[in-house]
Scaffold this active site. Structure first.
Site, PDB file in Angstrom:
ATOM      1  N   GLY A  92      49.332  46.102  34.800  1.00 37.82           N
ATOM      2  CA  GLY A  92      49.214  47.410  34.150  1.00 37.82           C
ATOM      3  C   GLY A  92      49.928  48.499  34.917  1.00 37.82           C
ATOM      4  O   GLY A  92      50.154  49.597  34.396  1.00 37.82           O
ATOM      5  N   ARG A  93      50.264  48.212  36.157  1.00 41.40           N
ATOM      6  CA  ARG A  93      50.932  49.248  36.953  1.00 41.40           C
ATOM      7  C   ARG A  93      51.847  48.658  38.015  1.00 41.40           C
ATOM      8  O   ARG A  93      52.202  49.345  38.972  1.00 41.40           O
ATOM      9  CB  ARG A  93      49.902  50.131  37.622  1.00 41.40           C
ATOM     10  CG  ARG A  93      48.921  49.360  38.485  1.00 41.40           C
ATOM     11  CD  ARG A  93      48.338  50.265  39.489  1.00 41.40           C
ATOM     12  NE  ARG A  93      47.163  49.713  40.111  1.00 41.40           N
ATOM     13  CZ  ARG A  93      46.489  50.363  41.018  1.00 41.40           C
ATOM     14  NH1 ARG A  93      46.876  51.544  41.394  1.00 41.40           N
ATOM     15  NH2 ARG A  93      45.436  49.810  41.550  1.00 41.40           N
ATOM     16  N   LYS A 113      54.444  47.967  43.001  1.00 43.57           N
ATOM     17  CA  LYS A 113      53.141  48.391  42.481  1.00 43.57           C
ATOM     18  C   LYS A 113      53.112  49.908  42.342  1.00 43.57           C
ATOM     19  O   LYS A 113      53.449  50.615  43.301  1.00 43.57           O
ATOM     20  CB  LYS A 113      52.047  47.918  43.455  1.00 43.57           C
ATOM     21  CG  LYS A 113      50.640  48.000  42.936  1.00 43.57           C
ATOM     22  CD  LYS A 113      49.715  47.181  43.823  1.00 43.57           C
ATOM     23  CE  LYS A 113      48.263  47.298  43.451  1.00 43.57           C
ATOM     24  NZ  LYS A 113      47.429  46.451  44.319  1.00 43.57           N
ATOM     25  N   ARG A 176      55.363  44.794  47.269  1.00 43.04           N
ATOM     26  CA  ARG A 176      54.648  43.607  47.767  1.00 43.04           C
ATOM     27  C   ARG A 176      55.555  42.385  47.696  1.00 43.04           C
ATOM     28  O   ARG A 176      56.308  42.217  46.738  1.00 43.04           O
ATOM     29  CB  ARG A 176      53.403  43.403  46.900  1.00 43.04           C
ATOM     30  CG  ARG A 176      52.588  42.190  47.273  1.00 43.04           C
ATOM     31  CD  ARG A 176      51.207  42.270  46.668  1.00 43.04           C
ATOM     32  NE  ARG A 176      51.246  42.217  45.215  1.00 43.04           N
ATOM     33  CZ  ARG A 176      50.232  42.573  44.429  1.00 43.04           C
ATOM     34  NH1 ARG A 176      49.109  43.039  44.961  1.00 43.04           N
ATOM     35  NH2 ARG A 176      50.327  42.500  43.122  1.00 43.04           N
ATOM     36  N   ARG A 183      48.187  34.300  39.480  1.00 42.05           N
ATOM     37  CA  ARG A 183      46.769  34.422  39.859  1.00 42.05           C
ATOM     38  C   ARG A 183      45.952  33.395  39.090  1.00 42.05           C
ATOM     39  O   ARG A 183      46.423  32.837  38.081  1.00 42.05           O
ATOM     40  CB  ARG A 183      46.260  35.825  39.472  1.00 42.05           C
ATOM     41  CG  ARG A 183      47.121  36.945  39.995  1.00 42.05           C
ATOM     42  CD  ARG A 183      47.173  38.107  38.986  1.00 42.05           C
ATOM     43  NE  ARG A 183      48.160  39.110  39.403  1.00 42.05           N
ATOM     44  CZ  ARG A 183      47.871  40.258  39.989  1.00 42.05           C
ATOM     45  NH1 ARG A 183      46.612  40.589  40.174  1.00 42.05           N
ATOM     46  NH2 ARG A 183      48.820  41.086  40.358  1.00 42.05           N
ATOM     47  N   ASP A 252      41.286  37.665  38.628  1.00 38.23           N
ATOM     48  CA  ASP A 252      42.652  38.184  38.479  1.00 38.23           C
ATOM     49  C   ASP A 252      43.208  38.683  39.807  1.00 38.23           C
ATOM     50  O   ASP A 252      44.381  39.028  39.899  1.00 38.23           O
ATOM     51  CB  ASP A 252      42.701  39.309  37.434  1.00 38.23           C
ATOM     52  CG  ASP A 252      41.722  40.430  37.731  1.00 38.23           C
ATOM     53  OD1 ASP A 252      40.512  40.165  37.742  1.00 38.23           O
ATOM     54  OD2 ASP A 252      42.168  41.557  37.979  1.00 38.23           O
ATOM     55  N   ASP A 262      45.943  41.424  46.424  1.00 40.24           N
ATOM     56  CA  ASP A 262      45.445  42.592  45.701  1.00 40.24           C
ATOM     57  C   ASP A 262      44.395  43.348  46.509  1.00 40.24           C
ATOM     58  O   ASP A 262      43.191  43.245  46.269  1.00 40.24           O
ATOM     59  CB  ASP A 262      44.879  42.186  44.327  1.00 40.24           C
ATOM     60  CG  ASP A 262      45.743  42.775  43.214  1.00 40.24           C
ATOM     61  OD1 ASP A 262      46.835  43.281  43.523  1.00 40.24           O
ATOM     62  OD2 ASP A 262      45.330  42.732  42.049  1.00 40.24           O
TER      63      ASP A 262
END
Ligand code: AMP
Ligand code: MG
Length: 486
Positions: A92-93, A113, A176, A183, A252, A262
């Site tokens: 989403g981002r 990210k 990253r 995932r 996720d 994450d």
């Protein structure tokens, strides 16, 4: 060594096609500047540290420029969040910019990210703030330096672009690096939407790209699932041994490679507390420090469910039952190292448990305890540490048993300090240290975050001039509230 613009791409995930990800271009952030870069992460891409000072570096990693051979994609996935299934998550981002092949022939995913909205943004703005980008950067590089499997971070870029969270903040991006961004939730997505052909295609992709050694096995999918379990058992053992609390172990956020992934409201323990909850939004303590072990197994079971169309159920069940014993074995190995023991003894598990109970009831600083335990000889180290305990009776019994066990161990005592200092870091990324560096960066001063990154990149070394980074938190730094929103 090469220049940034010379990177070579081979975008294997993008080639899987539209069912797996969508083409999205990064939305740049205004007036980009480099906040911090990791020379060690740059070396993975064969980039000299000086490349970070070039103007194009900040421009690329703030979304203003792109290599012509990059293929930015937003990946689709779903996952279990706090135990409940969320059918549609996805990037989403963040965007997978592409896969770089380095001179050693390794593939590294470049994931930006905070790169703006995507088809998976739901109501989100697609942005990341400076604070959370710095936190991800520092943790990625620090865990790696501690020897804990982790995704990596190349750099953080800051900007003037305003972003609204609880208050107005500034947008930033973190780049990253990981061999894969797949995932557990990727597999769940194709399983629960009953796209079993795509599920198989994804499994083949991960098998060939990341678990090629399993191809020789009679049942390659099963062999891969076993290895995923083994890697997770090892990763969680590191977290528990080094006092790392992830905070949002949703499926996720679990990498298919068994690497820490994450980073959100994570924390390293200051005082030892088995029930510590680092995520302010985690009301029930589902992801408390001690729960990380059963939750990892729960997450693996959720992944196993997604493999049901491809692997026999009994074999999945049997594999899952390997997790706990594998975890225990890794954990004990690590704790023996932290205690300076070379041999294994049946009583070691109880010795560790009793120590932790005593530390808990006396609120002893977890990392400082082990570093000081490495002083030589052992009897002197133990006598000095005694002052930190209020539960003196408990500690004295433990200390006597520990000294006896150390004497029987047969490890070379003259090497004790050197040996133990390679297992017990002097410097740990405590939340209060990150917070101080973040506050300076928010005022435009990036020197503290760069310095902290340097210190934490060599966590086992004595760095006399940075002694202040090895202190227990001050009163204000003990109860920082860090939540998911970032
Ligand atoms: P996280 O809590 O960062 O693991 O994110 C969970 C899900 O929410 C993922 O699908 C993210 O891509 C999405 N997400 C988190 N923050 C944002 C944001 N600011 N804008 C859009 N999507 C977001
Ligand atoms: Mg996530």
């Amino acid at each position: 060594m090469k220049a940034l613009i010379e990177l070579q791409f081979d975008n294997r995930f993008a080639r899987l096609g539209e069912a797996f990800s969508s083409h999205v271009l990064p939305e740049p952030i205004a007036e980009p500047r480099l906040v911090v870069a990791s020379a060690a992460a740059m070396a993975l891409l064969d980039l000299a540290p000086s490349e970070a000072s070039s103007e194009v570096f900040a421009q690329i990693f703030a979304g203003h420029k792109l290599w012509s051979s990059a293929e930015p994609r937003a990946m689709v996935y779903s996952g279990h969040q706090f135990g409940g299934y969320n059918p549609r998550l996805g990037d989403g981002r963040g965007l997978l910019l592409g896969e770089v092949i380095n001179d050693a022939g390794e593939h590294w995913d470049l994931h930006l990210k905070g790169a703006g909205q995507t088809p998976y943004s739901r109501s989100g703005d697609g942005r990341a703030v400076l604070r959370s980008s710095i936190r991800e950067f520092l943790a990625s590089e620090h865990l790696h330096a501690l020897g804990i499997p982790s995704s990596r971070a190349l750099c953080v870029t800051g900007s003037d672009t305003p972003v609204w969270r609880e208050k107005q903040e500034r947008a930033a991006m973190v780049l990253r690096l990981a061999p894969s961004h797949v995932r557990f939730g990727h597999f769940e997505y194709f399983y629960y939407t009953q796209q079993h052909t795509h599920l198989k295609q994804l499994t083949e992709h991960v098998l060939h790209c990341h678990y090629a050694q399993c191809l020789q096995h009679e049942q390659p999918y099963l062999a891969m699932f076993r290895e995923i379990i083994e890697r997770n058992a090892e990763m969680i053992a590191y977290w528990q041994a080094y006092g790392f609390c992830h905070g949002v172990m949703n499926t996720d956020n679990m990498s298919i490679l068994g690497i820490t992934f994450d980073y959100g409201p994570y924390a390293f323990l200051d005082d030892f507390d088995a029930n510590f909850i680092c995520n302010h939004s985690d009301d029930t303590g589902r992801y408390s420090f001690t729960n990380q072990v059963p939750i990892a197994q729960w997450n693996l079971a959720a992944l196993g469910q997604a493999f049901v169309p491809l692997i026999e159920v009994d074999a999945l069940r049997e594999s899952l039952s390997l997790f706990l014993p594998l975890y225990q074995a890794h954990y004990l190995d690590l704790m023996r190292k932290r205690l300076g023991l070379l041999s294994a003894d049946d009583g070691d598990e109880a010795l560790v448990q009793r120590l932790l109970q005593s530390m808990q009831s006396s609120a002893v600083d977890y990392s400082r305890f082990f570093r000081a335990l490495g002083d030589s000889p052992a009897a002197v180290a133990v006598a000095r540490l005694r002052d930190d305990f209020t539960d003196l009776a408990g500690f004295d019994v433990w200390a006597a048993d520990y000294l006896l066990r150390s004497a029987q161990d047969g490890a070379e005592q003259t090497q004790r300090r050197t040996r133990m200092h390679t297992a017990n870091p002097k410097y740990i990324l405590r939340n209060y240290l990150a917070q101080a560096a973040i506050e300076a960066a928010e005022q435009g001063d990036y020197a503290p975050v760069r310095e902290l990154h340097q210190v934490l990149s060599n966590p086992f070394d004595e760095q006399a001039e940075f002694e202040r980074y090895a202190q227990r938190p001050p009163e204000w730094g003990k109860h920082l509230e860090i939540s998911c929103s970032s």
